[in-house]
Design a protein around this motif. Structure first.
Motif, mmCIF file in Angstrom:
data_model
loop_
_atom_site.group_PDB
_atom_site.id
_atom_site.type_symbol
_atom_site.label_atom_id
_atom_site.label_comp_id
_atom_site.label_asym_id
_atom_site.label_seq_id
_atom_site.Cartn_x
_atom_site.Cartn_y
_atom_site.Cartn_z
ATOM 1 N N VAL A 63 20.594 109.545 -17.286
ATOM 2 C CA VAL A 63 21.809 108.830 -17.700
ATOM 3 C C VAL A 63 21.561 108.254 -19.084
ATOM 4 O O VAL A 63 20.565 107.562 -19.305
ATOM 5 N N ARG A 64 22.444 108.542 -20.038
ATOM 6 C CA ARG A 64 22.278 108.037 -21.409
ATOM 7 C C ARG A 64 22.466 106.524 -21.443
ATOM 8 O O ARG A 64 23.400 105.999 -20.852
ATOM 9 N N SER A 65 21.586 105.835 -22.126
ATOM 10 C CA SER A 65 21.716 104.373 -22.259
ATOM 11 C C SER A 65 22.506 104.008 -23.510
ATOM 12 O O SER A 65 22.967 102.885 -23.668
ATOM 13 N N THR A 66 22.656 104.986 -24.413
ATOM 14 C CA THR A 66 23.439 104.751 -25.641
ATOM 15 C C THR A 66 24.482 105.851 -25.790
ATOM 16 O O THR A 66 24.513 106.803 -25.003
ATOM 17 N N GLY A 67 25.298 105.725 -26.803
ATOM 18 C CA GLY A 67 26.315 106.743 -27.062
ATOM 19 C C GLY A 67 27.659 106.351 -26.478
ATOM 20 O O GLY A 67 27.803 105.302 -25.841
ATOM 21 N N PRO A 68 28.691 107.187 -26.666
ATOM 22 C CA PRO A 68 30.037 106.859 -26.182
ATOM 23 C C PRO A 68 30.088 106.746 -24.660
ATOM 24 O O PRO A 68 29.323 107.406 -23.953
ATOM 25 N N GLY A 69 31.018 105.918 -24.175
ATOM 26 C CA GLY A 69 31.143 105.654 -22.741
ATOM 27 C C GLY A 69 31.385 106.907 -21.926
ATOM 28 O O GLY A 69 30.847 107.057 -20.824
ATOM 29 N N TRP A 70 32.189 107.854 -22.469
ATOM 30 C CA TRP A 70 32.510 109.062 -21.703
ATOM 31 C C TRP A 70 31.275 109.912 -21.448
ATOM 32 O O TRP A 70 31.180 110.597 -20.418
ATOM 33 N N ARG A 71 30.281 109.875 -22.377
ATOM 34 C CA ARG A 71 29.039 110.641 -22.168
ATOM 35 C C ARG A 71 28.247 110.041 -21.012
ATOM 36 O O ARG A 71 27.669 110.767 -20.197
ATOM 37 N N ARG A 72 28.229 108.690 -20.939
ATOM 38 C CA ARG A 72 27.519 108.024 -19.835
ATOM 39 C C ARG A 72 28.259 108.266 -18.529
ATOM 40 O O ARG A 72 27.652 108.513 -17.490
ATOM 41 N N ALA A 73 29.593 108.201 -18.583
ATOM 42 C CA ALA A 73 30.405 108.438 -17.386
ATOM 43 C C ALA A 73 30.210 109.861 -16.864
ATOM 44 O O ALA A 73 30.162 110.087 -15.641
ATOM 45 N N ALA A 74 30.061 110.818 -17.795
ATOM 46 C CA ALA A 74 29.902 112.230 -17.407
ATOM 47 C C ALA A 74 28.656 112.456 -16.555
ATOM 48 O O ALA A 74 28.627 113.329 -15.691
ATOM 49 N N ALA A 75 27.625 111.635 -16.797
ATOM 50 C CA ALA A 75 26.386 111.767 -16.024
ATOM 51 C C ALA A 75 26.604 111.451 -14.540
ATOM 52 O O ALA A 75 25.833 111.892 -13.681
ATOM 53 N N PHE A 76 27.651 110.686 -14.247
ATOM 54 C CA PHE A 76 27.915 110.284 -12.861
ATOM 55 C C PHE A 76 28.909 111.205 -12.147
ATOM 56 O O PHE A 76 29.182 111.032 -10.955
ATOM 57 N N VAL A 77 29.450 112.182 -12.887
ATOM 58 C CA VAL A 77 30.388 113.126 -12.255
ATOM 59 C C VAL A 77 29.599 114.106 -11.406
ATOM 60 O O VAL A 77 28.675 114.761 -11.899
ATOM 61 N N GLY A 78 29.924 114.186 -10.132
ATOM 62 C CA GLY A 78 29.212 115.114 -9.237
ATOM 63 C C GLY A 78 29.139 114.618 -7.810
ATOM 64 O O GLY A 78 29.709 115.239 -6.901
ATOM 65 N N PRO A 79 28.438 113.486 -7.568
ATOM 66 C CA PRO A 79 28.312 112.987 -6.190
ATOM 67 C C PRO A 79 29.662 112.820 -5.478
ATOM 68 O O PRO A 79 29.789 113.157 -4.301
ATOM 69 N N GLY A 80 30.680 112.332 -6.219
ATOM 70 C CA GLY A 80 32.001 112.141 -5.614
ATOM 71 C C GLY A 80 32.574 113.438 -5.082
ATOM 72 O O GLY A 80 33.230 113.464 -4.029
ATOM 73 N N TYR A 81 32.286 114.561 -5.766
ATOM 74 C CA TYR A 81 32.824 115.855 -5.340
ATOM 75 C C TYR A 81 32.070 116.403 -4.131
ATOM 76 O O TYR A 81 32.656 117.099 -3.293
ATOM 77 N N LEU A 82 30.777 116.075 -4.025
ATOM 78 C CA LEU A 82 30.031 116.429 -2.820
ATOM 79 C C LEU A 82 30.604 115.676 -1.617
ATOM 80 O O LEU A 82 30.723 116.216 -0.521
ATOM 81 N N VAL A 83 30.955 114.408 -1.846
ATOM 82 C CA VAL A 83 31.573 113.589 -0.795
ATOM 83 C C VAL A 83 32.967 114.132 -0.470
ATOM 84 O O VAL A 83 33.350 114.236 0.707
ATOM 85 N N ALA A 84 33.726 114.498 -1.513
ATOM 86 C CA ALA A 84 35.097 114.991 -1.319
ATOM 87 C C ALA A 84 35.143 116.233 -0.444
ATOM 88 O O ALA A 84 36.122 116.467 0.270
ATOM 89 N N VAL A 85 34.065 117.032 -0.481
ATOM 90 C CA VAL A 85 33.977 118.241 0.340
ATOM 91 C C VAL A 85 34.201 117.901 1.820
ATOM 92 O O VAL A 85 34.908 118.605 2.537
ATOM 93 N N GLY A 86 33.596 116.795 2.255
ATOM 94 C CA GLY A 86 33.720 116.374 3.647
ATOM 95 C C GLY A 86 35.138 115.978 4.018
ATOM 96 O O GLY A 86 35.486 115.907 5.197
ATOM 97 N N TYR A 87 35.963 115.728 3.001
ATOM 98 C CA TYR A 87 37.348 115.327 3.249
ATOM 99 C C TYR A 87 38.303 116.517 3.248
ATOM 100 O O TYR A 87 39.508 116.346 3.386
ATOM 101 N N MET A 88 37.764 117.709 3.070
ATOM 102 C CA MET A 88 38.632 118.907 3.118
ATOM 103 C C MET A 88 37.906 120.064 3.794
ATOM 104 O O MET A 88 38.078 121.225 3.434
ATOM 105 N N ASP A 89 37.074 119.767 4.784
ATOM 106 C CA ASP A 89 36.307 120.804 5.463
ATOM 107 C C ASP A 89 37.196 121.540 6.482
ATOM 108 O O ASP A 89 38.339 121.152 6.707
ATOM 109 N N PRO A 90 36.682 122.617 7.114
ATOM 110 C CA PRO A 90 37.513 123.388 8.055
ATOM 111 C C PRO A 90 38.111 122.568 9.195
ATOM 112 O O PRO A 90 39.165 122.931 9.726
ATOM 113 N N GLY A 91 37.471 121.466 9.570
ATOM 114 C CA GLY A 91 38.048 120.595 10.596
ATOM 115 C C GLY A 91 39.372 119.995 10.140
ATOM 116 O O GLY A 91 40.315 119.859 10.925
ATOM 117 N N ASN A 92 39.448 119.655 8.855
ATOM 118 C CA ASN A 92 40.712 119.172 8.277
ATOM 119 C C ASN A 92 41.790 120.244 8.350
ATOM 120 O O ASN A 92 42.953 119.956 8.601
#
Length: 448
Positions: A32-61
């Motif tokens: 995770v970048r400690s410096t630079g524009p906010g969007w670059r730091r935010a981009a480092a955190f994109v991912g886990p939410g989508y792994l979680v989102a998978v569970g909200y649209m699985d075949p059981g749904n």
């Protein structure tokens, strides 16, 4: 290895040192970048939410949404919306617990409760993962059957290979796991976008479907499906999963760094869950527009839905798109369920094994019962089984939600990152609503 997390003020409320980090082989592995524009730091955190989102649209749904849409039209869209709001709050609490305490939910439960209680919670979490896996294994096997004609029994065995896929991708880096998941989510979205366009739903009725109605609570059949949608949306294993995978980010140990990490992790999971709502609503809208309006009110079988789409939408590609989306969902879901199984087993039981062996064991615990049930039932009865697994998940949910709310509300355990009072109040209301709905479901079923 994240030793500082053991000595922060947030750790003072815990009875024991955390021990091995959650998912230790990939812990703090994403820079995770400690410096630079906010969007670059935010981009480092994109991912886990989508792994979680998978569970909200699985075949059981899919099963619960198909059943709900074909039987009650657009009426249950409001349940999908309410479930999603609950999910956003609960997943935000998971990120808070992980970043504030350095522990996942399983580790926190093991520390906070007496051994008999902790083992009971572990057992219930395993049942939830088995129920999840039954849905995912069936979904993947049906997807393989619909597209390639592979028999269900062989399809079930193929789904077990995801363990090796995860191990290979994690060797390349955890970002590769996330890249696979996000790519498959994109394929699912495109497939549904085309199908909704072909179905041409009545958009006025769709908007009306997001408005609450008392019939959902008073009609036992509608409540059963509504709880199935709730169980399929807010899943127990997702709470354990998110609290583990958030810690793959190397966000630092100072309070400002943790606050920033919490902000970006919450944005990531909220955006991902809004995407999940889009997919879930699409399945329900497709079922309502295609089946309910033509008088086919009993469609819940994934295979049946697939075969009916071509004549009803008038295009041969429609069932293929349905099959591809289902297969992508199944693959995604088995990957994330395997990770959740590892977090649950390691966190509760503190078992130290080689990563490949731990994955194999946690996968076997979940997939063996799933395979037996799938092979036993065959193609007939898979829909009822899918809906039942989602209701089982709904009944398990309180045993994960109440500890999560309790931990994040504790100043001693969370330090400066303790949940604000308004958030705790909202989370308590959600926990109580889930518990009350489940009691009503059991009451209706005992009397029925």
């Amino acid at each position: 290895m994240d030793q500082l997390a053991q000595h922060t003020p947030a750790a003072d409320g815990w009875r024991h040192a955390r021990g091995e980090a959650s998912l230790s082989d990939v812990h703090r592995s994403v820079a995770v970048r400690s410096t630079g524009p906010g969007w670059r730091r935010a981009a480092a955190f994109v991912g886990p939410g989508y792994l979680v989102a998978v569970g909200y649209m699985d075949p059981g749904n899919w099963a619960t949404s198909l059943a709900g849409g074909s039987k009650f039209g657009y009426s249950l869209l409001v349940v999908a919306l309410i479930s999603n709001i609950m999910a956003i709050v609960l997943q935000a609490l998971c990120a808070r617990l992980a970043i504030g305490s350095g522990r996942d939910l399983a580790q926190a439960c093991r520390d906070a409760f007496p051994k008999p209680v902790a083992y009971t919670l572990w057992f219930l979490a395993e049942i939830a993962i088995i129920a999840t896996d039954i849905a995912e294994v069936i979904g993947t096997a049906i997807g393989l059957n619909l597209i390639f004609g592979i028999p269900l029994e062989i399809g079930v065995l193929i789904t077990a290979l995801d363990v090796f896929l995860i191990l290979y991708l994690q060797k390349l880096g955890f970002r590769w796991v996330e890249a696979l998941i996000i790519t498959l989510l994109g394929v699912i979205a495109v497939c549904f976008g085309i199908q909704i366009f072909l179905a041409d739903p009545e958009w006025g009725a769709v908007i009306k479907g997001f408005a609450p109605t008392t019939e959902i609570v008073t009609n036992p059949e509608m409540l059963y499906l509504a709880l199935g949608i709730l169980g399929a949306t807010v899943m127990p294993h997702n709470l354990y999963l998110h609290s583990g995978i958030v810690q793959t980010r190397a966000y630092g140990d100072t309070l400002p760094e943790k606050r920033q990490a919490l902000k970006y992790a919450t944005i990531d999971s909220t955006a991902a869950l809004m995407f999940a709502l889009l997919i879930n609503a699409s399945i329900l809208i497709l079922a309502a527009a295609t089946f309910h309006t033509t008088g086919r009110t009993e469609v819940a079988e994934l295979g049946e839905a697939h075969s009916l789409l071509a004549p009803l939408l008038g295009l041969a590609i429609a069932p293929t798109l349905f099959g591809i989306a289902l297969l992508c969902c199944g693959i995604n879901s088995t990957v994330t369920a395997t990770l959740a199984g590892q977090i649950v087993m390691e966190g509760f039981l503190h078992i130290k094994l080689a990563p490949w062996l731990r994955r194999l064991i946690t996968r076997a615990i979940a997939i063996v019962p799933a395979a037996i049930v799938t092979i036993w039932y065959g193609e007939s009865g898979t829909a009822k089984l899918l809906v039942l697994t989602q209701v089982v998940l709904s009944l398990q949910l309180s045993f994960a939600v109440f500890p999560l709310v309790m931990f994040t509300a504790s100043k001693a355990k969370m330090g400066a990152l303790v949940s604000p009072r308004w958030l705790t109040t909202f989370a308590v209301i959600i926990a109580i609503v889930i518990a009350v709905l489940n009691v009503k479901l059991l009451y209706d079923f005992v009397l029925a």
